[in-house]
Write a protein that holds these residues in place. Structure first.
Motif, PDB file in Angstrom:
ATOM      1  N   UNK B 515       0.812  -1.200   0.000  1.00 29.10           N
ATOM      2  CA  UNK B 515       0.000   0.000   0.000  1.00 29.10           C
ATOM      3  C   UNK B 515       0.852   1.260   0.000  1.00 29.10           C
ATOM      4  N   UNK B 518       1.613   1.600  -3.837  1.00 26.45           N
ATOM      5  CA  UNK B 518       0.530   1.810  -4.801  1.00 26.45           C
ATOM      6  C   UNK B 518      -0.382   2.929  -4.315  1.00 26.45           C
ATOM      7  N   UNK B 519      -0.191   4.148  -4.798  1.00 27.52           N
ATOM      8  CA  UNK B 519      -0.964   5.271  -4.264  1.00 27.52           C
ATOM      9  C   UNK B 519      -2.482   5.049  -4.231  1.00 27.52           C
ATOM     10  N   UNK B 520      -3.113   4.481  -5.253  1.00 26.57           N
ATOM     11  CA  UNK B 520      -4.568   4.355  -5.180  1.00 26.57           C
ATOM     12  C   UNK B 520      -5.005   3.462  -4.010  1.00 26.57           C
ATOM     13  N   UNK B 521      -4.223   2.440  -3.738  1.00 28.90           N
ATOM     14  CA  UNK B 521      -4.582   1.542  -2.647  1.00 28.90           C
ATOM     15  C   UNK B 521      -4.380   2.247  -1.317  1.00 28.90           C
ATOM     16  N   UNK B 524      -7.305   4.325  -0.647  1.00 27.06           N
ATOM     17  CA  UNK B 524      -8.439   3.523  -0.214  1.00 27.06           C
ATOM     18  C   UNK B 524      -8.366   3.209   1.277  1.00 27.06           C
TER      19      UNK B 524
END
Lengths: 534, 534
Positions: B515, B518-521, B524
């Protein structure tokens, strides 16, 4: 009397275990009548006899026979098979990890002996943490052994000559005692085991020792080191002097100055660093080691003691710092035990002083070098002495019998080539790639997703008549290879590192499990795949 | 002559290895002059001698001594240490997994011998895949051994009496040969090893054998089974007859009918299922096993043969299906090798027929039961026979010597209690919880994130004066425990399963790595944490 005096020892190496052993003798009466409680915290329930570790590579000593259960050695000590998490000097307590269930353990002490040793650290050298095999713990040696057999297995069925050559090249970095003993055993074992492989020819095997200095074994007098160097070379070890390991990728050892050796087996014995627990202690340190006084007690912290590799100890006679060897650790253990017993029962403390008896290094098949009481020995006699002395030093009678039996059987039986697979596939791992290195090729099978954590990669796709054409570049935080996670298809593009690149690789099983169960993440991956395909 | 005839064997058990062994003899001249090529694909480079596996628990036989390198047994066979991925009967080729590098291997054949055995499968029983320890491969036995030592280590320092009791309870499910041999060795070992643990008393140890029928060892005549049952009970094994294992949680064995036994060690020997590769073959099957004719060839598929546990073979004399035993597999191997040699060189095929010589089961410390040529034996004589016969059957002279030595040392030396940790923490694992079971408690330390994959959980938080109050319910696809991944704080709530719940647990290190990169994760998770805190 109110409550027992609690002596707690941290660390299950020579320093810790011999402190417990000696205290059991010196305080036998006090322990029996409950006036003293002795505790030892060790990550493993056994002590490893380091000098014999290299022989586990070749299987000439059985896996379990170089280790002795601490419970058997120290029957009056409470053993806590736990990892130490933190040391609280103010409240005089030690916190250890949870076992089954998630409860932590708090252990209180009146006297604390810190004998935690040091740790292996490949920090700062790209790719070493990911690909170099350390050579310190029993588990490390088993991993090396399995790797050797695995590469022989693969070489035996590999058709590609370049890959075959890399598989049959074995590199050991570090020409001190442990590197030399490791390379000697590795060389003996690989050459003997290869005879059982139908398609591996002896002349294809290459064993390389990298050493930063101009002569291996700097710990020994020049004539012995020269003997060792000549012997290893005669037995087929290629010695690269004045050569330092700078990094590694999955299939290359990178040398300082730009040299490279294609290999799938890189063993590195060099780097050790301060134990993080020791680093966190608020006491005075010298190059990461705890400074103790001549009685092995930490100044300004009464009841706090330290021995072994994690302590900076000046010898009472010479005034020099003691080297981190088992010989010194066991002598320090005896001294600290005496001084703790004196503190408990009354008596005067002793000053630590000890002159090392000598140094020995095994060179494999019936040869060794030794310097004992100033006398230099090499060859068969040194080897015989090596075996005799270490067999005597091996703790536990049952282990002595087992190792003696192992050595006897080893004279008549062929080396063992079974590959015990102990590493389970991890769901997530880190990888390092050099500039220009291919991460995967179009057409490869792939079941890893990669996330760039540092650096930049380039995606290439074949176009009819034009060869491979760059499609896009990806940087930190971006991922690639995601299609492999949702289909069984081969890689649809080639990916190459542009700069030095660190990635995180996630395997299909872990990823699918996670993404199938977390709808938002699933959406994210589906979007990504759609956008890339568009 | 154009190209060699290629005989390929799949599987490194008794069926596969003895087929190769026999073919090497029957086709020695053809192999030497290159007219025949013999290949064997095995996941491991060794064959396991199953009958001696239980003795690895107690360490009375060394880990490496119950396995023999296939290369040494079959020096003229090309060994491919790979996992078979698929079998293509139409193109007569077998695909195996990639080794180093990611290239798959394609192996072509003229004759194919399928000897893949069966697999362990806990499918359909909740929690067994996650928590029950299988007992089939060498790795399984090492895991059981380590678990036994680990629970003793924990029990020795555990203060909570309920947890202590669970730690010292050992359950084995299945009262056939393998379950009985396992429980006998387990019982002997735990009771002997416990003597080295200062705070474990013998009367605290509970070893339980669960058996679905009314008498253990249904394979044997009643009198022998009764002897075995009485002996095990005398040695402290609690036998629960007419009792079936229905499931498990991390700390309980769940019995059919609602009974439960708190334990941290559940060994299950019962379930086996068809090998998925066999299931995928388009040939006729009988209860998941490949139907072969009296010559062990698969009808309608000339050149396709099958032996061992994955084949449904009728005995030529009795017409009954052969049981899946090593005795039968080795005899079938000899027969199939003869028939393949006949097909290659010319000659007439043999019909498989074999009358089992007898059955033996070891009961641990100097006792066994045996029925040989119809004669029933029990106690010391049967044990002596057991050792003699199996030592003779053990493949490889060096292994015979090693095991004989192990047995001799075992007479004089105490059992080994070192715990070799082989399982590395996995980043992602599956867990199962019963309705009402607590997943974690407020105040626990936690470094796992959980994702519900099936079922429902309830989040509870303590409110001053009111005790624990429900805060929310979460179902499939929702996650909890996420705060532990971004901070070191203890759990801020208790989570309890409402229904039978399957979850995916992701450890902190794997999660943070993924995480953080991975910026989008990352976004989230941050959103999730913010919404939960609000």
């Amino acid at each position: 009397m109110s409550r027992p005096t609690r002596v707690l020892i941290l660390g299950g190496g020579f320093g810790g275990v011999y402190t417990a052993l000696t205290l059991e003798k010196l305080l036998a009466a006090e322990i029996r009548r409950g006036a003293v409680e002795l505790g030892l915290v060790s990550r493993e329930n056994y002590i490893v006899f380091q000098p014999m570790l290299p022989e586990v590579i070749s299987g000439s000593i059985g896996v379990l026979d170089v280790i002795t259960p601490i419970r058997r050695l120290c029957p009056s000590t409470n053993l806590y098979t736990r990892t130490v998490e933190s040391i609280d000097l103010q409240h005089r307590s030690v916190q250890s990890t949870a076992g089954f269930g998630s409860r932590q353990h708090h252990l209180h002490f009146d006297h604390l002996v810190v004998a935690l040793g040091n740790v292996t650290s490949f920090a700062g050298q790209p790719g070493l943490a990911e690909y170099a095999l350390p050579f310190k713990y029993l588990g490390d040696v088993l991993t090396v052994r399995n790797r050797l057999i695995h590469t022989l297995e693969e070489a035996d069925i590999e058709q590609d000559p370049a890959l075959r050559r890399a598989l049959l090249t074995f590199v050991v970095a570090g020409g001190g005692f442990s590197g030399v003993e490791a390379v000697a055993e590795l060389n003996d074992f690989v050459r003997a085991a290869a005879r059982s492989f139908r398609r591996v020819r002896p002349e294809e095997i290459r064993v390389v020792l990298l050493h930063a200095g101009g002569l291996i074994l700097p710990e020994l007098p020049k004539s012995l080191a020269e003997f060792a160097q000549a012997l290893l070379m005669k037995r087929g070890v290629e010695i690269r002097l004045n050569t330092r390991l700078a990094g590694a990728t999955a299939d290359t050892a990178l040398l300082e100055g730009g040299g490279r050796i294609e290999t799938r087996t890189l063993v590195s014995t060099v780097p050790s660093a301060a134990n993080p627990l020791v680093a966190a202690l608020p006491v005075k340190k010298e190059r990461g080691r705890i400074v103790v006084d001549a009685h092995l007690e930490v100044p300004d912290y009464p009841g706090l003691w330290s021995v072994g590799d994690c302590a900076a100890i000046r010898d009472g006679k010479t005034g020099e710092f003691c080297p981190p060897t088992a010989q010194h650790a066991t002598r320090q253990a005896a001294c600290v035990a005496h001084n703790i017993a004196a503190a408990v029962k009354g008596g005067s403390p002793r000053t630590f002083m000890f002159t090392a008896l000598g140094k020995m290094g095994s060179l494999g098949r019936r040869s060794a070098v030794a310097e004992i009481f100033g006398i230099k020995l090499s060859g068969f006699l040194a080897w015989w002495l090596w075996r005799t002395i270490y067999l005597m030093k091996l703790p536990g009678l049952d282990r002595k019998i087992r190792v003696a039996t192992d050595w006897t059987l080893d004279l008549v039986l062929p080396p063992d080539i079974v590959q015990l697979k102990t590493d389970r596939a991890l769901g997530v791992r880190r990888e390092y790639f050099e500039p220009g290195q291919i991460i995967f090729r179009e057409g490869d099978r792939g079941d890893w997703l990669y996330v760039v954590t540092e650096g930049e990669v380039e995606v290439l796709r074949s176009v009819a008549g034009l060869g491979e054409q760059p499609v896009r570049r990806l940087g930190a935080g971006e991922c690639f290879g995601e299609i492999a996670l949702v289909s069984d298809a081969a890689r649809s593009a080639t990916v190459r590192a542009v700069s030095a690149t660190n990635v995180l690789a996630v395997d299909r099983e872990a990823f699918q499990a996670m993404f199938a169960s977390l709808p938002p993440l699933k959406g994210f991956v589906e979007q990504l795949i759609a956008s890339r395909r568009a």
